[in-house]
Design a protein around this motif. Structure first.
Motif, PDB file in Angstrom:
ATOM      1  N   TRP A   1     126.433 119.522  69.905  1.00  0.00           N
ATOM      2  CA  TRP A   1     125.712 118.260  70.003  1.00  0.00           C
ATOM      3  C   TRP A   1     125.939 117.331  68.808  1.00  0.00           C
ATOM      4  O   TRP A   1     125.366 116.243  68.751  1.00  0.00           O
ATOM      5  CB  TRP A   1     124.209 118.514  70.148  1.00  0.00           C
ATOM      6  N   ARG A   2     126.795 117.751  67.882  1.00  0.00           N
ATOM      7  CA  ARG A   2     126.941 116.990  66.642  1.00  0.00           C
ATOM      8  C   ARG A   2     127.383 115.542  66.898  1.00  0.00           C
ATOM      9  O   ARG A   2     126.885 114.617  66.276  1.00  0.00           O
ATOM     10  CB  ARG A   2     127.955 117.695  65.725  1.00  0.00           C
ATOM     11  N   LYS A   3     128.331 115.344  67.814  1.00  0.00           N
ATOM     12  CA  LYS A   3     128.857 114.003  68.086  1.00  0.00           C
ATOM     13  C   LYS A   3     128.410 113.461  69.437  1.00  0.00           C
ATOM     14  O   LYS A   3     128.993 112.509  69.961  1.00  0.00           O
ATOM     15  CB  LYS A   3     130.382 114.032  68.008  1.00  0.00           C
ATOM     16  N   ARG A   4     127.401 114.073  69.990  1.00  0.00           N
ATOM     17  CA  ARG A   4     126.885 113.630  71.283  1.00  0.00           C
ATOM     18  C   ARG A   4     125.488 113.030  71.137  1.00  0.00           C
ATOM     19  O   ARG A   4     124.760 113.352  70.199  1.00  0.00           O
ATOM     20  CB  ARG A   4     126.837 114.800  72.276  1.00  0.00           C
ATOM     21  N   LYS A   5     125.125 112.197  72.079  1.00  0.00           N
ATOM     22  CA  LYS A   5     123.792 111.616  72.103  1.00  0.00           C
ATOM     23  C   LYS A   5     122.797 112.684  72.546  1.00  0.00           C
ATOM     24  O   LYS A   5     122.877 113.220  73.654  1.00  0.00           O
ATOM     25  CB  LYS A   5     123.762 110.435  73.077  1.00  0.00           C
ATOM     26  N   LYS A   6     121.849 113.000  71.675  1.00  0.00           N
ATOM     27  CA  LYS A   6     120.897 114.079  71.970  1.00  0.00           C
ATOM     28  C   LYS A   6     119.783 113.545  72.869  1.00  0.00           C
ATOM     29  O   LYS A   6     119.032 112.638  72.460  1.00  0.00           O
ATOM     30  CB  LYS A   6     120.327 114.635  70.672  1.00  0.00           C
ATOM     31  N   PRO A   7     119.646 114.074  74.064  1.00  0.00           N
ATOM     32  CA  PRO A   7     118.647 113.535  75.011  1.00  0.00           C
ATOM     33  C   PRO A   7     117.215 113.685  74.527  1.00  0.00           C
ATOM     34  O   PRO A   7     116.346 112.891  74.908  1.00  0.00           O
ATOM     35  CB  PRO A   7     118.904 114.340  76.294  1.00  0.00           C
ATOM     36  N   TRP A   8     116.917 114.696  73.692  1.00  0.00           N
ATOM     37  CA  TRP A   8     115.539 114.916  73.255  1.00  0.00           C
ATOM     38  C   TRP A   8     115.110 113.930  72.156  1.00  0.00           C
ATOM     39  O   TRP A   8     113.963 113.922  71.742  1.00  0.00           O
ATOM     40  CB  TRP A   8     115.340 116.348  72.764  1.00  0.00           C
ATOM     41  N   THR A   9     116.050 113.068  71.690  1.00  0.00           N
ATOM     42  CA  THR A   9     115.687 112.076  70.680  1.00  0.00           C
ATOM     43  C   THR A   9     115.333 110.724  71.284  1.00  0.00           C
ATOM     44  O   THR A   9     114.915 109.813  70.569  1.00  0.00           O
ATOM     45  CB  THR A   9     116.840 111.886  69.675  1.00  0.00           C
ATOM     46  N   LYS A  10     115.534 110.576  72.598  1.00  0.00           N
ATOM     47  CA  LYS A  10     115.179 109.322  73.256  1.00  0.00           C
ATOM     48  C   LYS A  10     113.671 109.138  73.230  1.00  0.00           C
ATOM     49  O   LYS A  10     112.913 110.105  73.305  1.00  0.00           O
ATOM     50  CB  LYS A  10     115.694 109.315  74.695  1.00  0.00           C
ATOM     51  N   ASN A  11     113.251 107.868  73.155  1.00  0.00           N
ATOM     52  CA  ASN A  11     111.823 107.582  73.010  1.00  0.00           C
ATOM     53  C   ASN A  11     110.966 108.211  74.097  1.00  0.00           C
ATOM     54  O   ASN A  11     109.908 108.774  73.830  1.00  0.00           O
ATOM     55  CB  ASN A  11     111.598 106.062  72.997  1.00  0.00           C
ATOM     56  N   LYS A  12     111.423 108.127  75.348  1.00  0.00           N
ATOM     57  CA  LYS A  12     110.642 108.679  76.449  1.00  0.00           C
ATOM     58  C   LYS A  12     110.483 110.194  76.326  1.00  0.00           C
ATOM     59  O   LYS A  12     109.441 110.765  76.654  1.00  0.00           O
ATOM     60  CB  LYS A  12     111.307 108.322  77.778  1.00  0.00           C
ATOM     61  N   ALA A  13     111.526 110.859  75.806  1.00  0.00           N
ATOM     62  CA  ALA A  13     111.481 112.323  75.679  1.00  0.00           C
ATOM     63  C   ALA A  13     110.679 112.773  74.461  1.00  0.00           C
ATOM     64  O   ALA A  13     109.952 113.776  74.506  1.00  0.00           O
ATOM     65  CB  ALA A  13     112.910 112.871  75.597  1.00  0.00           C
ATOM     66  N   ILE A  14     110.790 112.035  73.347  1.00  0.00           N
ATOM     67  CA  ILE A  14     110.170 112.479  72.092  1.00  0.00           C
ATOM     68  C   ILE A  14     108.715 112.034  71.963  1.00  0.00           C
ATOM     69  O   ILE A  14     107.938 112.635  71.210  1.00  0.00           O
ATOM     70  CB  ILE A  14     110.997 111.969  70.889  1.00  0.00           C
ATOM     71  N   LEU A  15     108.329 110.997  72.714  1.00  0.00           N
ATOM     72  CA  LEU A  15     106.986 110.437  72.586  1.00  0.00           C
ATOM     73  C   LEU A  15     105.867 111.461  72.794  1.00  0.00           C
ATOM     74  O   LEU A  15     104.923 111.525  71.995  1.00  0.00           O
ATOM     75  CB  LEU A  15     106.828 109.268  73.557  1.00  0.00           C
ATOM     76  N   PRO A  16     105.916 112.299  73.847  1.00  0.00           N
ATOM     77  CA  PRO A  16     104.835 113.284  74.039  1.00  0.00           C
ATOM     78  C   PRO A  16     104.682 114.235  72.852  1.00  0.00           C
ATOM     79  O   PRO A  16     103.563 114.637  72.517  1.00  0.00           O
ATOM     80  CB  PRO A  16     105.258 114.037  75.307  1.00  0.00           C
ATOM     81  N   PHE A  17     105.794 114.590  72.223  1.00  0.00           N
ATOM     82  CA  PHE A  17     105.743 115.523  71.088  1.00  0.00           C
ATOM     83  C   PHE A  17     105.210 114.832  69.832  1.00  0.00           C
ATOM     84  O   PHE A  17     104.542 115.460  69.005  1.00  0.00           O
ATOM     85  CB  PHE A  17     107.130 116.110  70.825  1.00  0.00           C
ATOM     86  N   MET A  18     105.504 113.550  69.671  1.00  0.00           N
ATOM     87  CA  MET A  18     104.930 112.795  68.563  1.00  0.00           C
ATOM     88  C   MET A  18     103.419 112.737  68.697  1.00  0.00           C
ATOM     89  O   MET A  18     102.683 112.844  67.706  1.00  0.00           O
ATOM     90  CB  MET A  18     105.533 111.379  68.520  1.00  0.00           C
ATOM     91  N   LYS A  19     102.922 112.577  69.935  1.00  0.00           N
ATOM     92  CA  LYS A  19     101.483 112.508  70.163  1.00  0.00           C
ATOM     93  C   LYS A  19     100.790 113.854  69.923  1.00  0.00           C
ATOM     94  O   LYS A  19      99.585 113.897  69.683  1.00  0.00           O
ATOM     95  CB  LYS A  19     101.202 112.033  71.591  1.00  0.00           C
ATOM     96  N   GLN A  20     101.560 114.940  69.987  1.00  0.00           N
ATOM     97  CA  GLN A  20     100.992 116.265  69.728  1.00  0.00           C
ATOM     98  C   GLN A  20     100.926 116.586  68.231  1.00  0.00           C
ATOM     99  O   GLN A  20     100.265 117.542  67.824  1.00  0.00           O
ATOM    100  CB  GLN A  20     101.834 117.345  70.420  1.00  0.00           C
ATOM    101  N   SER A  21     101.572 115.779  67.398  1.00  0.00           N
ATOM    102  CA  SER A  21     101.664 116.068  65.962  1.00  0.00           C
ATOM    103  C   SER A  21     100.329 115.849  65.261  1.00  0.00           C
ATOM    104  O   SER A  21      99.465 115.085  65.721  1.00  0.00           O
ATOM    105  CB  SER A  21     102.723 115.187  65.305  1.00  0.00           C
ATOM    106  N   ASP A  22     100.147 116.534  64.123  1.00  0.00           N
ATOM    107  CA  ASP A  22      98.930 116.365  63.325  1.00  0.00           C
ATOM    108  C   ASP A  22      98.809 114.936  62.820  1.00  0.00           C
ATOM    109  O   ASP A  22      97.698 114.392  62.722  1.00  0.00           O
ATOM    110  CB  ASP A  22      98.945 117.335  62.131  1.00  0.00           C
ATOM    111  N   ARG A  23      99.940 114.322  62.477  1.00  0.00           N
ATOM    112  CA  ARG A  23      99.927 112.949  61.975  1.00  0.00           C
ATOM    113  C   ARG A  23      99.291 112.003  62.998  1.00  0.00           C
ATOM    114  O   ARG A  23      98.387 111.224  62.668  1.00  0.00           O
ATOM    115  CB  ARG A  23     101.351 112.504  61.643  1.00  0.00           C
ATOM    116  N   TYR A  24      99.779 112.084  64.238  1.00  0.00           N
ATOM    117  CA  TYR A  24      99.260 111.200  65.283  1.00  0.00           C
ATOM    118  C   TYR A  24      97.777 111.475  65.537  1.00  0.00           C
ATOM    119  O   TYR A  24      96.968 110.541  65.628  1.00  0.00           O
ATOM    120  CB  TYR A  24     100.060 111.383  66.569  1.00  0.00           C
ATOM    121  N   GLN A  25      97.414 112.763  65.661  1.00  0.00           N
ATOM    122  CA  GLN A  25      96.036 113.121  65.993  1.00  0.00           C
ATOM    123  C   GLN A  25      95.069 112.647  64.910  1.00  0.00           C
ATOM    124  O   GLN A  25      93.987 112.139  65.213  1.00  0.00           O
ATOM    125  CB  GLN A  25      95.920 114.643  66.168  1.00  0.00           C
TER     126      GLN A  25
END
Length: 460
Positions: A373-397
Motif C-alpha cells: 500500500w506504500r504507493k497506493r491510495k489507502k481506502p481507510w484514509t478517506k473521510n467517509k471511512a475514517i470519520l466513524p473512528f475519529m468520533k470513537q477517539s478520546d479526543r472527540y468524545q
C-alpha cells in the motif's frame, strides 16, 4: 490563755499572708514601672496576651465543634474496626501464575508478617520516630514543626504521625473553604486517637502499608514491590525498601522510574534516618549508600500483560456470574474492589508461546501489507471511512462533552503535535496530526490464535 485571745490567729499564721501582700505589692509596682518606662511595649505585650488567649479559647471551641460533628460526622470505633480498602481481583492461570487483575485501585492486601522488616524500620525511622511511644498524636513533633515554621521560617516537615497519615489515606480530605485545613487537621487528630484504641501498633503499620499509594496507579506495598522491583514485599532488600518508603514524601517527585537521581538521594536520606534510629550501623550505612539504584518496573493494566482479549471476555462472564450470588451480609459482590481470586484454564507457558508466535508472524505480514500500500491510495484514509473512528477517539468524545461544535473538533484533528505511536519495532516518537494517528492505527493487521483442550473445551 486569755478567753478573748482564744480565737485570734497565731503570729506565725499571719506571716505567709503578709508575705503574699508584700509580693503582690512588689509585682504591682514593677508592672507600673515597666509600663511607665516602656509604654508601647507594655501595650503590645498586653494586646498579644489577650489576643493569644482569645485565639486559644476559639481553637478549643472549634476543636469541640469538629469533635461533635459540626463539620461532618467522625467515624465511630465500630466503623473504624470495619475499615476495608478496595482490593484488586486477581486472575490466575491453570499453573498458578497471576496473568491479570480487575481493579479500581490496584491493591493486594498482605499481612505484616509477609513484609520485609526493613519496610517497618524505614517507615518508623523516616515518618514517625516516636510511633511506638505516642497514642496517635506526637505533640512534641507538632510543637517542633510549629516553632520552626512560624518563628524560624524554616520547613520542618509535616509533623503528622503514621496514625494521622493513615486517617488521611482512608478518609480523603474534603474542601470546606478557608476552614479546610484546620477542620481536616482536627479530624485527623481525633480519628488517629480512635484508631489507636481500636488497633495495635502492628495492625496500624499493616493497614498503613496496605493503603498508601505509590504512584503509577499502584496501591499498597505488595503491588508497589512487584511494580517497581518485580518481587513480593517480603523479598525486598534494605535499599529497595528505603526507595519505596522514600516515595511517601512525594510519589511523583521521588519516583525511581521518572526521577532516578531524586529517588536515589531520597533513598539515602531514609537510610540516614534508619542509622540515626539504630536500625543500621555506620558500616552498613556506608556500604548500602554506595549501591546504585536498580529497578525492575512491571507495568500493569487491562491492556498489559498476558491474554488480554481472554481477560476482557472473562470480565464480562464473571460479572454475569456474580449477579447470582450474595455476600454473607446480603450485599452484591464487586469484581473491582472485593479481591476475588479467579482461576482459569489458561496455561501461562502456552499463552506466552502463542503470543510470541503471533507477534513474529503478524509483524512479517505487516511489512508485506505496508509495502503493497506504500504507493497506493489507502481506502481507510478517506473521510467517509475514517470519520466513524475519529468520533470513537478520546479526543472527540472529550471535546464533544465540553460542548464544542463538530467543526472546531475536526479542525483540531488537523494540527500536528508530538506523539508516541506503536509500531512492530517498538514505540516511536513522531510529529503527526490526530487524524493521521487514527489512520496509522487503522493500517495495522489484526490476528488471533485460539488453542483449546479438545476433551474439556478449556481455553489454553
Amino acid at each position: 490563755m486569755n478567753e478573748e485571745n482564744h480565737n485570734l490567729p497565731e503570729q506565725d499564721d499571719l506571716l505567709p499572708q503578709a508575705h503574699k501582700k508584700e509580693r503582690f505589692a512588689y509585682l504591682k509596682a514593677k508592672r507600673r514601672a515597666f509600663r511607665e518606662k516602656y509604654p508601647k511595649l507594655f501595650w503590645v505585650m498586653r494586646i498579644g496576651f489577650w489576643t493569644g488567649l482569645t485565639l486559644f479559647i476559639v481553637a478549643i471551641g472549634f476543636a469541640i465543634a469538629v469533635y461533635l460533628g459540626a463539620y461532618g460526622k467522625l467515624p465511630t470505633q465500630a466503623e473504624l474496626k470495619g475499615i476495608k480498602s478496595s482490593v484488586a481481583s486477581e486472575v490466575y492461570s491453570a499453573d498458578g501464575k497471576v496473568i491479570g487483575k480487575f481493579y479500581l485501585e490496584n491493591r493486594v492486601f498482605v499481612e505484616l508478617e509477609e513484609m520485609s522488616p526493613h519496610l517497618v524500620h524505614a517507615l518508623v525511622a523516616t515518618e514517625d520516630e516516636r510511633f511506638f511511644k505516642h497514642k496517635g498524636v506526637d505533640f512534641r513533633s507538632m510543637g517542633r514543626v510549629l516553632f520552626k515554621t512560624l518563628l524560624l521560617r524554616k520547613h520542618a516537615g509535616g509533623g503528622s504521625t503514621i496514625s494521622q497519615q493513615l486517617a488521611k489515606n482512608i478518609y480523603k480530605r474534603k474542601e470546606k473553604g478557608f476552614l479546610s485545613m484546620p477542620i481536616t487537621k482536627f479530624k485527623e487528630i481525633f480519628i488517629s486517637w480512635r484508631l489507636e484504641k481500636v488497633y495495635s501498633k502492628d495492625e496500624l503499620l499493616e493497614l498503613y502499608l496496605n493503603t498508601v499509594p505509590f504512584g503509577n496507579r499502584l496501591f499498597g506495598i505488595e503491588v508497589a514491590s512487584k511494580g517497581y522491583f518485580g518481587k513480593s514485599a517480603k523479598d525486598l532488600k534494605l535499599e529497595e525498601a528505603a526507595v519505596l518508603i522514600g516515595m511517601l514524601k512525594g510519589t511523583g517527585l521521588y519516583n525511581p522510574i521518572s526521577h532516578p537521581e531524586k529517588s536515589l538521594k531520597r533513598r539515602n536520606t531514609v537510610l540516614n534516618q534508619m542509622a540515626k534510629n539504630g536500625y543500621l550501623s555506620d558500616e552498613e550505612l556506608t556500604e548500602i549508600k554506595n549501591k546504585k539504584l536498580e529497578t525492575n518496573f512491571q507495568k500493569e493494566g487491562s491492556n498489559e500483560g498476558s491474554a488480554t482479549y481472554f481477560r476482557e471476555r472473562l470480565r464480562r462472564d464473571v460479572k454475569a456470574i456474580l449477579k447470582q450470588f450474595k455476600k454473607e451480609d446480603g450485599s452484591d459482590y464487586n469484581l473491582y474492589t472485593d479481591g476475588l481470586k479467579i482461576y482459569t484454564t489458561i496455561d501461562s507457558k502456552v499463552q506466552a508461546y502463542a503470543e510470541k508466535a503471533v507477534e513474529s508472524h503478524i509483524s512479517k505480514l505487516q511489512q508485506l501489507f505496508d509495502r503493497h500500500w506504500r504507493k497506493r491510495k489507502k481506502p481507510w484514509t478517506k473521510n467517509k471511512a475514517i470519520l466513524p473512528f475519529m468520533k470513537q477517539s478520546d479526543r472527540y468524545q472529550t471535546m464533544k462533552t465540553n460542548g464544542l461544535p463538530d467543526e472546531q473538533i475536526f479542525a483540531s484533528f488537523l494540527d500536528k503535535q508530538h506523539m508516541r505511536v506503536f509500531t512492530w519495532k517498538g514505540l516511536r516518537d513522531t510529529m503527526m496530526t490526530p487524524k493521521d494517528s487514527v489512520a496509522h492505527y487503522l493500517s495495522f493487521l489484526n490476528a488471533g490464535l485460539l488453542a483449546l483442550d479438545v476433551k474439556t473445551g478449556g481455553v489454553k
